[in-house]
Design an enzyme around this catalytic site. Sequence first.
Site, PDB file in Angstrom:
ATOM      1  N   CYS A 152      21.014  -9.682 -61.763  1.00  0.00           N
ATOM      2  CA  CYS A 152      21.500  -9.994 -60.424  1.00  0.00           C
ATOM      3  C   CYS A 152      22.874  -9.390 -60.222  1.00  0.00           C
ATOM      4  O   CYS A 152      23.877 -10.107 -60.132  1.00  0.00           O
ATOM      5  CB  CYS A 152      21.552 -11.499 -60.246  1.00  0.00           C
ATOM      6  SG  CYS A 152      19.943 -12.206 -60.521  1.00  0.00           S
ATOM      7  N   ARG A 155      28.551   5.262 -84.664  1.00  0.00           N
ATOM      8  CA  ARG A 155      27.702   5.876 -83.641  1.00  0.00           C
ATOM      9  C   ARG A 155      27.016   7.144 -84.151  1.00  0.00           C
ATOM     10  O   ARG A 155      25.831   7.361 -83.873  1.00  0.00           O
ATOM     11  CB  ARG A 155      28.585   6.227 -82.434  1.00  0.00           C
ATOM     12  CG  ARG A 155      27.839   6.775 -81.240  1.00  0.00           C
ATOM     13  CD  ARG A 155      28.802   7.368 -80.196  1.00  0.00           C
ATOM     14  NE  ARG A 155      30.032   6.654 -80.089  1.00  0.00           N
ATOM     15  CZ  ARG A 155      30.312   5.748 -79.139  1.00  0.00           C
ATOM     16  NH1 ARG A 155      29.437   5.490 -78.212  1.00  0.00           N
ATOM     17  NH2 ARG A 155      31.480   5.155 -79.126  1.00  0.00           N
ATOM     18  N   GLU A 204      34.608   6.533 -91.342  1.00  0.00           N
ATOM     19  CA  GLU A 204      33.851   5.365 -90.902  1.00  0.00           C
ATOM     20  C   GLU A 204      32.968   5.655 -89.684  1.00  0.00           C
ATOM     21  O   GLU A 204      33.158   5.052 -88.622  1.00  0.00           O
ATOM     22  CB  GLU A 204      34.829   4.239 -90.530  1.00  0.00           C
ATOM     23  CG  GLU A 204      35.672   3.771 -91.683  1.00  0.00           C
ATOM     24  CD  GLU A 204      36.773   2.809 -91.261  1.00  0.00           C
ATOM     25  OE1 GLU A 204      37.232   2.037 -92.116  1.00  0.00           O
ATOM     26  OE2 GLU A 204      37.175   2.831 -90.082  1.00  0.00           O
ATOM     27  N   GLY A 240      34.495   7.541 -85.004  1.00  0.00           N
ATOM     28  CA  GLY A 240      34.750   8.023 -83.644  1.00  0.00           C
ATOM     29  C   GLY A 240      34.097   9.328 -83.279  1.00  0.00           C
ATOM     30  O   GLY A 240      34.316   9.844 -82.185  1.00  0.00           O
ATOM     31  N   ARG A 283      26.715  -0.271 -71.712  1.00  0.00           N
ATOM     32  CA  ARG A 283      27.648   0.848 -71.812  1.00  0.00           C
ATOM     33  C   ARG A 283      27.828   1.608 -70.503  1.00  0.00           C
ATOM     34  O   ARG A 283      28.895   2.119 -70.213  1.00  0.00           O
ATOM     35  CB  ARG A 283      27.228   1.796 -72.933  1.00  0.00           C
ATOM     36  CG  ARG A 283      27.220   1.117 -74.317  1.00  0.00           C
ATOM     37  CD  ARG A 283      27.125   2.107 -75.458  1.00  0.00           C
ATOM     38  NE  ARG A 283      28.322   2.901 -75.578  1.00  0.00           N
ATOM     39  CZ  ARG A 283      28.469   4.115 -75.106  1.00  0.00           C
ATOM     40  NH1 ARG A 283      27.447   4.722 -74.528  1.00  0.00           N
ATOM     41  NH2 ARG A 283      29.621   4.754 -75.219  1.00  0.00           N
ATOM     42  N   TYR A 343      31.588   1.571 -69.499  1.00  0.00           N
ATOM     43  CA  TYR A 343      32.351   2.801 -69.752  1.00  0.00           C
ATOM     44  C   TYR A 343      31.944   3.959 -68.861  1.00  0.00           C
ATOM     45  O   TYR A 343      32.329   5.097 -69.132  1.00  0.00           O
ATOM     46  CB  TYR A 343      32.148   3.290 -71.197  1.00  0.00           C
ATOM     47  CG  TYR A 343      32.251   2.249 -72.271  1.00  0.00           C
ATOM     48  CD1 TYR A 343      33.438   1.564 -72.501  1.00  0.00           C
ATOM     49  CD2 TYR A 343      31.158   1.971 -73.085  1.00  0.00           C
ATOM     50  CE1 TYR A 343      33.524   0.625 -73.507  1.00  0.00           C
ATOM     51  CE2 TYR A 343      31.239   1.035 -74.099  1.00  0.00           C
ATOM     52  CZ  TYR A 343      32.429   0.359 -74.299  1.00  0.00           C
ATOM     53  OH  TYR A 343      32.512  -0.561 -75.307  1.00  0.00           O
TER      54      TYR A 343
END
Length: 463
Positions: A391, A323, A320, A278, A360, A364
């Site tokens: 579209c 990103r 973990e 995270g 994304r 988000y």
Amino acid sequence: MSRSAHPAGPRHADVLPEGHYFAPPADLNALDPKVWARTVTRTDTGAVSVGGLDVGALAEEFGTPAYVLDESDFRARCRAWHQAFGGEADVFYAGKAFLSRAVVRWLHEEGLNLDVCSAGELATALAAGMPAERIALHGNNKSTEEIRRAVEAGVGRIVLDSFQEIVRVAHIAERLGKRQRVQIRVTVGVEAHTHEFIATAHEDQKFGIALAGGQAAEAVRRALKLDGLELIGIHSHIGSQIFDMAGFEVSARRVVQLLADIRDEHGVELPEIDLGGGLGIAYTSDDDPREPHEIAASLSSIVTRECQAAGLAVPRISVEPGRAIVGPTAFTLYEVGTVKVLEGLRTYVSVDGGMSDNIRTALYDAEYSVSLVSRASDAEPMLVRVVGKHCESGDIVVRDAFLPADVAPGDLIAVPATGAYCRSMASNYNHALRPPVVAVNDGAARVIVRRETEEDLMRLDVG
Ligand code: LLP
């Protein structure tokens, strides 16, 4: 990028239709190292190169759109995470961010472990030679088949996510004559400051077992009784794209408290805790992520302090990051197709990809930056919206950014920091062909995931 009331009041080329002033960067040709992969530079010709290769040549050889990934940067980030804890922690790369066989090999070579959350990710990891004991299986609804394959392969840990799963994994392990190492994922009740869809530790959501109300303690009780399970630790993941360490601090404190409660109730000290991933990255120059060694120092000191206070031996920590390892190492290379100027409103720069290669922004409200990379330009900054070819009016790649006013069809532009959750969340919307991932390293480029073809589409269409 900073938005504020316009200093001069009236509408201006750099005023968004919403009325906010949007400050152009001082130098549009500059490439902020915070958002670009490490070997990206602008050369004397004005064009941009990565890994010693000109982006124009890459576009010619591999086509656009393409994800261009800097292998040396990826490996350097793996090493930075590995070394950050001085060997005192295990780093599990979160494969959901981006996974391919080449990536698995790099992880293996750099001493990292791998977190997978589906049979497909598990199959990729095993096919590329990741030793099973270095793989963790995640997921809030693992199928019986996924669990069976993971247990059979001998994965190092399965992270249990529900009461049903405790029993399910135990039964499958017993049937296979194995004792499976497991962690229990708990929701610690932290509100992470990130987008609602990527926050995962508040109580009202589908992941984990709540600490609140004694649910997690009950899960531990049940897991400890089952012969098919070896409970090795507690897991917590509070969300994604987080900069503030406060959430991790609360999470670590609550997880350690649970370890102390387990010791008091059962007389066992679980040897591991996993604090999840995270960690945020810079998508624009306004983002200020922390370095792995700072994060590691902060996490280690919180855990050590809390354990000392509780009279516990310090457990082995694992993390973990997905990103934070792959995100900054890649950019998406696009060719400009049309430039549409809506007088007094907005300028739309359309590229040959869009929401099919980067969902994304639409999903988000993610912010990205963009640069003209096939040449340098002295033209004035022009506020633009970079859009795709789908579209859908929500098909936005970069909501608001500056490009030189002379940007034109045929130019190459690139969106940095697209290594994570772009190819892995890519779709075939409008029968778009998903772009390749081209890895560059030391003057050489090779395709690690090839571009989809119309034949690929037809192969699935068997009607
Ligand atoms: N561990 C667990 C249990 C996770 O669920 C995740 C991400 C990670 C680690 C890795 O998180 P990272 O370090 O990459 O932030 N598609 C969203 C992100 C979803 C993350 C899901 N879980 C996005 O594009 O922002």
